[in-house]
Motif scaffolding. Structure first.
Motif, PDB file in Angstrom:
ATOM      1  N   LYS A 299       0.835  -1.206   0.000  1.00  0.00           N
ATOM      2  CA  LYS A 299       0.000   0.000   0.000  1.00  0.00           C
ATOM      3  C   LYS A 299       0.869   1.255   0.000  1.00  0.00           C
ATOM      4  CE  LYS A 299      -3.442   2.611   2.622  1.00  0.00           C
ATOM      5  NZ  LYS A 299      -4.278   2.693   3.840  1.00  0.00           N
ATOM      6  N   ILE A 300       1.893   1.290   0.834  1.00  0.00           N
ATOM      7  CA  ILE A 300       2.761   2.468   0.930  1.00  0.00           C
ATOM      8  C   ILE A 300       3.480   2.716  -0.395  1.00  0.00           C
ATOM      9  CG2 ILE A 300       4.830   3.413   2.019  1.00  0.00           C
ATOM     10  CD1 ILE A 300       3.965   1.919   4.595  1.00  0.00           C
ATOM     11  N   ILE A 301       4.070   1.669  -0.958  1.00  0.00           N
ATOM     12  CA  ILE A 301       4.861   1.849  -2.181  1.00  0.00           C
ATOM     13  C   ILE A 301       3.976   2.164  -3.384  1.00  0.00           C
ATOM     14  CG2 ILE A 301       6.348   0.649  -3.838  1.00  0.00           C
ATOM     15  CD1 ILE A 301       7.787  -0.631  -1.505  1.00  0.00           C
ATOM     16  N   LEU A 302       2.847   1.487  -3.503  1.00  0.00           N
ATOM     17  CA  LEU A 302       1.957   1.758  -4.637  1.00  0.00           C
ATOM     18  C   LEU A 302       1.350   3.155  -4.558  1.00  0.00           C
ATOM     19  CD1 LEU A 302       0.099  -1.669  -5.020  1.00  0.00           C
ATOM     20  CD2 LEU A 302       1.898  -0.728  -6.491  1.00  0.00           C
ATOM     21  N   THR A 303       1.044   3.596  -3.340  1.00  0.00           N
ATOM     22  CA  THR A 303       0.438   4.917  -3.171  1.00  0.00           C
ATOM     23  C   THR A 303       1.470   6.026  -3.321  1.00  0.00           C
ATOM     24  OG1 THR A 303      -1.268   4.021  -1.701  1.00  0.00           O
ATOM     25  CG2 THR A 303      -0.872   6.397  -1.601  1.00  0.00           C
ATOM     26  N   ALA A 304       2.538   5.950  -2.526  1.00  0.00           N
ATOM     27  CA  ALA A 304       3.532   7.028  -2.529  1.00  0.00           C
ATOM     28  C   ALA A 304       4.406   7.006  -3.771  1.00  0.00           C
ATOM     29  CB  ALA A 304       4.401   6.923  -1.281  1.00  0.00           C
ATOM     30  N   GLY A 305       4.744   5.817  -4.246  1.00  0.00           N
ATOM     31  CA  GLY A 305       5.681   5.713  -5.351  1.00  0.00           C
ATOM     32  C   GLY A 305       5.067   5.742  -6.726  1.00  0.00           C
ATOM     33  N   TYR A 306       3.840   5.206  -6.821  1.00  0.00           N
ATOM     34  CA  TYR A 306       3.243   5.059  -8.149  1.00  0.00           C
ATOM     35  C   TYR A 306       1.936   5.823  -8.334  1.00  0.00           C
ATOM     36  CZ  TYR A 306       6.659   1.387  -9.042  1.00  0.00           C
ATOM     37  OH  TYR A 306       7.830   0.676  -9.240  1.00  0.00           O
ATOM     38  N   GLY A 307       1.497   6.532  -7.312  1.00  0.00           N
ATOM     39  CA  GLY A 307       0.296   7.338  -7.450  1.00  0.00           C
ATOM     40  C   GLY A 307      -1.004   6.568  -7.463  1.00  0.00           C
ATOM     41  N   CYS A 308      -0.977   5.301  -7.054  1.00  0.00           N
ATOM     42  CA  CYS A 308      -2.213   4.523  -6.978  1.00  0.00           C
ATOM     43  C   CYS A 308      -3.026   4.971  -5.767  1.00  0.00           C
ATOM     44  CB  CYS A 308      -1.904   3.036  -6.841  1.00  0.00           C
ATOM     45  SG  CYS A 308      -0.850   2.342  -8.132  1.00  0.00           S
ATOM     46  N   ASN A 309      -4.312   4.725  -5.807  1.00  0.00           N
ATOM     47  CA  ASN A 309      -5.183   4.958  -4.652  1.00  0.00           C
ATOM     48  C   ASN A 309      -5.424   3.598  -4.002  1.00  0.00           C
ATOM     49  OD1 ASN A 309      -6.955   6.092  -2.786  1.00  0.00           O
ATOM     50  ND2 ASN A 309      -8.713   5.895  -4.170  1.00  0.00           N
ATOM     51  N   ALA A 310      -4.444   3.155  -3.215  1.00  0.00           N
ATOM     52  CA  ALA A 310      -4.460   1.797  -2.677  1.00  0.00           C
ATOM     53  C   ALA A 310      -5.229   1.717  -1.366  1.00  0.00           C
ATOM     54  CB  ALA A 310      -3.038   1.289  -2.471  1.00  0.00           C
ATOM     55  N   GLU A 311      -6.007   0.657  -1.236  1.00  0.00           N
ATOM     56  CA  GLU A 311      -6.812   0.423  -0.038  1.00  0.00           C
ATOM     57  C   GLU A 311      -6.654  -1.026   0.391  1.00  0.00           C
ATOM     58  OE1 GLU A 311     -11.568   0.244   1.255  1.00  0.00           O
ATOM     59  OE2 GLU A 311     -10.978   0.614  -0.832  1.00  0.00           O
ATOM     60  N   ILE A 312      -6.511  -1.234   1.696  1.00  0.00           N
ATOM     61  CA  ILE A 312      -6.397  -2.586   2.236  1.00  0.00           C
ATOM     62  C   ILE A 312      -7.778  -3.112   2.620  1.00  0.00           C
ATOM     63  CG2 ILE A 312      -5.552  -3.925   4.211  1.00  0.00           C
ATOM     64  CD1 ILE A 312      -3.012  -2.288   4.133  1.00  0.00           C
ATOM     65  N   VAL A 313      -8.059  -4.348   2.217  1.00  0.00           N
ATOM     66  CA  VAL A 313      -9.320  -4.998   2.579  1.00  0.00           C
ATOM     67  C   VAL A 313      -8.990  -6.288   3.326  1.00  0.00           C
ATOM     68  CG1 VAL A 313     -10.616  -4.008   0.664  1.00  0.00           C
ATOM     69  CG2 VAL A 313      -9.449  -6.190   0.342  1.00  0.00           C
ATOM     70  N   VAL A 314      -9.811  -6.623   4.302  1.00  0.00           N
ATOM     71  CA  VAL A 314      -9.571  -7.804   5.129  1.00  0.00           C
ATOM     72  C   VAL A 314     -10.000  -9.056   4.368  1.00  0.00           C
ATOM     73  CG1 VAL A 314     -10.147  -8.963   7.291  1.00  0.00           C
ATOM     74  CG2 VAL A 314      -9.872  -6.476   7.230  1.00  0.00           C
ATOM     75  N   GLY A 315      -9.173 -10.081   4.462  1.00  0.00           N
ATOM     76  CA  GLY A 315      -9.513 -11.332   3.790  1.00  0.00           C
ATOM     77  C   GLY A 315      -8.789 -12.499   4.412  1.00  0.00           C
ATOM     78  N   ASP A 316      -8.966 -13.676   3.834  1.00  0.00           N
ATOM     79  CA  ASP A 316      -8.224 -14.869   4.215  1.00  0.00           C
ATOM     80  C   ASP A 316      -7.950 -15.641   2.938  1.00  0.00           C
ATOM     81  OD1 ASP A 316      -6.948 -16.771   5.701  1.00  0.00           O
ATOM     82  OD2 ASP A 316      -8.536 -16.965   7.190  1.00  0.00           O
ATOM     83  N   THR A 317      -7.113 -16.655   3.010  1.00  0.00           N
ATOM     84  CA  THR A 317      -6.621 -17.301   1.800  1.00  0.00           C
ATOM     85  C   THR A 317      -7.742 -17.796   0.890  1.00  0.00           C
ATOM     86  OG1 THR A 317      -4.608 -17.999   2.933  1.00  0.00           O
ATOM     87  CG2 THR A 317      -5.175 -19.163   0.922  1.00  0.00           C
ATOM     88  N   VAL A 318      -8.603 -18.660   1.406  1.00  0.00           N
ATOM     89  CA  VAL A 318      -9.611 -19.285   0.562  1.00  0.00           C
ATOM     90  C   VAL A 318     -10.626 -18.279   0.030  1.00  0.00           C
ATOM     91  CG1 VAL A 318     -11.450 -21.004   0.488  1.00  0.00           C
ATOM     92  CG2 VAL A 318      -9.297 -21.548   1.626  1.00  0.00           C
ATOM     93  N   PRO A 319     -11.284 -17.473   0.881  1.00  0.00           N
ATOM     94  CA  PRO A 319     -12.265 -16.526   0.336  1.00  0.00           C
ATOM     95  C   PRO A 319     -11.650 -15.464  -0.580  1.00  0.00           C
ATOM     96  CG  PRO A 319     -11.940 -16.146   2.681  1.00  0.00           C
ATOM     97  CD  PRO A 319     -11.264 -17.434   2.352  1.00  0.00           C
ATOM     98  N   THR A 320     -10.428 -15.020  -0.266  1.00  0.00           N
ATOM     99  CA  THR A 320      -9.796 -13.987  -1.086  1.00  0.00           C
ATOM    100  C   THR A 320      -9.498 -14.492  -2.487  1.00  0.00           C
ATOM    101  OG1 THR A 320      -8.809 -12.779   0.757  1.00  0.00           O
ATOM    102  CG2 THR A 320      -7.732 -12.569  -1.368  1.00  0.00           C
ATOM    103  N   ILE A 321      -8.812 -15.607  -2.596  1.00  0.00           N
ATOM    104  CA  ILE A 321      -8.430 -16.106  -3.923  1.00  0.00           C
ATOM    105  C   ILE A 321      -9.662 -16.562  -4.695  1.00  0.00           C
ATOM    106  CG2 ILE A 321      -7.070 -17.836  -5.154  1.00  0.00           C
ATOM    107  CD1 ILE A 321      -5.022 -17.701  -2.903  1.00  0.00           C
ATOM    108  N   THR A 322     -10.625 -17.151  -4.005  1.00  0.00           N
ATOM    109  CA  THR A 322     -11.870 -17.537  -4.670  1.00  0.00           C
ATOM    110  C   THR A 322     -12.571 -16.314  -5.244  1.00  0.00           C
ATOM    111  OG1 THR A 322     -12.154 -19.420  -3.174  1.00  0.00           O
ATOM    112  CG2 THR A 322     -14.097 -18.681  -4.388  1.00  0.00           C
ATOM    113  N   SER A 323     -12.626 -15.234  -4.479  1.00  0.00           N
ATOM    114  CA  SER A 323     -13.264 -14.000  -4.941  1.00  0.00           C
ATOM    115  C   SER A 323     -12.503 -13.393  -6.117  1.00  0.00           C
ATOM    116  CB  SER A 323     -13.345 -12.996  -3.788  1.00  0.00           C
ATOM    117  OG  SER A 323     -13.925 -11.782  -4.214  1.00  0.00           O
TER     118      SER A 323
END
Length: 336
Positions: free
Chosen positions: A51-75
């Motif tokens: 998040k820090i590098i993508l936002t500060a370095g590349y100008g992305c609007n990065a946001e962290i979302v809570v997840g876990d392995t199975v639901p995240t990759i499935t989604s």
């Protein structure tokens, strides 16, 4: 301020029109980015670092979302969200990951942990140094005397993980397959993660022997130097699935212990629009030893993932500045 802003806009327009606009400025096109924060320390640290590098370095609007392995990759496969899984343990759901690759829904950019997720039986380094012949399970079979059971010193002891863990099942099956009971070892049920951590910490603090199931990367192995014993056997994947990972299987065989692949996964949609930011995610990886030490610092200082990410950026410039262009690195340094 208005005059500065106007000058900046004019300069950007001239550069854009002439095709000379910088890669970092183009990277702002990556727009909104969702990064999955899995529910364990290393994933929390890595998601905040991204998040820090993508936002500060590349100008992305990065946001962290809570997840876990199975639901995240499935989604990611089924819905195209979140955009990034920084620490995807892909072997935990091989069928879904394969489907995502085959259908072109997700892409593996890099190995977050080139060493892989390591599970196995570990002994303190000071024990390994004193016993250089002790490297495999078969070597361990000869030395129950080196690891006495506190409750029954005439027997050796192997400390298992918590009930329900995959590694606990494998440890129980290897205990049977290698006939450790016949060799004079007891298998100790530690009852919980805290019980296992406590046993390992106590032994290390007292400079005592212990052999225990554990895994890397973890804060505990960042705090205490431990050496993983090899099983001494090649990996038979069919046998691993048939019996080594099935608690009720009555006839487990000696086998190798596979490493888990840990990869940075992104959705195809994100990869198509990410621009130069994608190169950072392709380059970004670190060893288990590096991460173990960071997690130990995080635990000792009761730090959040964001605080640990900033600590890493400030203390290990030699590592992360190799992942990004110089102009991006300068922007990140200025932001922290």
């Amino acid at each position: 301020m208005k005059r500065l802003l106007a000058s900046t806009i004019l300069a950007a327009g001239i550069l854009s029109a002439s095709g000379l606009i910088s890669a970092s400025a183009q990277a702002a096109e990556c727009g909104d980015v969702t990064i999955s924060n899995m529910n364990w320390q290393s994933a929390e640290l890595l998601s905040n670092l991204d998040k820090i590098i993508l936002t500060a370095g590349y100008g992305c609007n990065a946001e962290i979302v809570v997840g876990d392995t199975v639901p995240t990759i499935t989604s990611m496969v089924e819905k195209g969200q979140p955009d990034i899984a920084p620490e995807g343990w892909v072997d935990l759901l091989p069928d879904i990951v394969k489907q995502g690759f085959d259908d072109g829904k997700i892409i593996a950019l890099s190995e977050s942990l080139p060493d892989g997720g390591e599970q196995g039986w570990w002994i303190p380094k000071y024990i390994a140094d004193k016993n250089p012949d002790l490297k495999t399970f078969d070597d361990l079979l000869k030395h129950p005397d080196l690891f006495p059971d506190p409750e029954n010193p005439s027997k050796g002891a192997i400390y298992n993980g918590a009930p329900g863990w995959g590694g606990t099942v494998v440890t129980s099956q290897f205990y049977k397959a290698f006939e450790f009971e016949k060799a004079g070892f007891n298998l100790i049920d530690t009852g919980s993660a805290a019980g296992l951590d406590g046993a390992i910490a106590k032994a290390n603090e007292r400079n005592e022997p212990i052999v225990a199931f554990y895994w890397a990367p973890t804060a505990l192995l960042g705090k205490y130097e431990m050496v993983m014993l090899k099983t001494g056997h090649d990996i038979d994947e069919a046998e691993w699935k048939r019996c080594n990972t099935v608690l009720d299987c009555p006839d487990p065989k000696k086998n190798g212990w596979p490493k888990d692949r840990v990869e940075t996964l992104v959705t195809k949609k994100f990869s198509d629009r990410a621009g130069p930011a994608l190169d950072y995610l392709k380059n970004r990886s670190w060893s288990n030893d590096t991460l173990n030490k960071l997690l130990a610092w995080m635990t000792d200082n009761q730090a959040t993932g964001e605080q640990a990410a900033v600590h890493f950026l400030k203390t290990q410039e030699d590592m992360w500045t190799k992942w990004v262009p110089a102009d991006v690195a300068e922007k990140v340094k200025a932001a922290i």
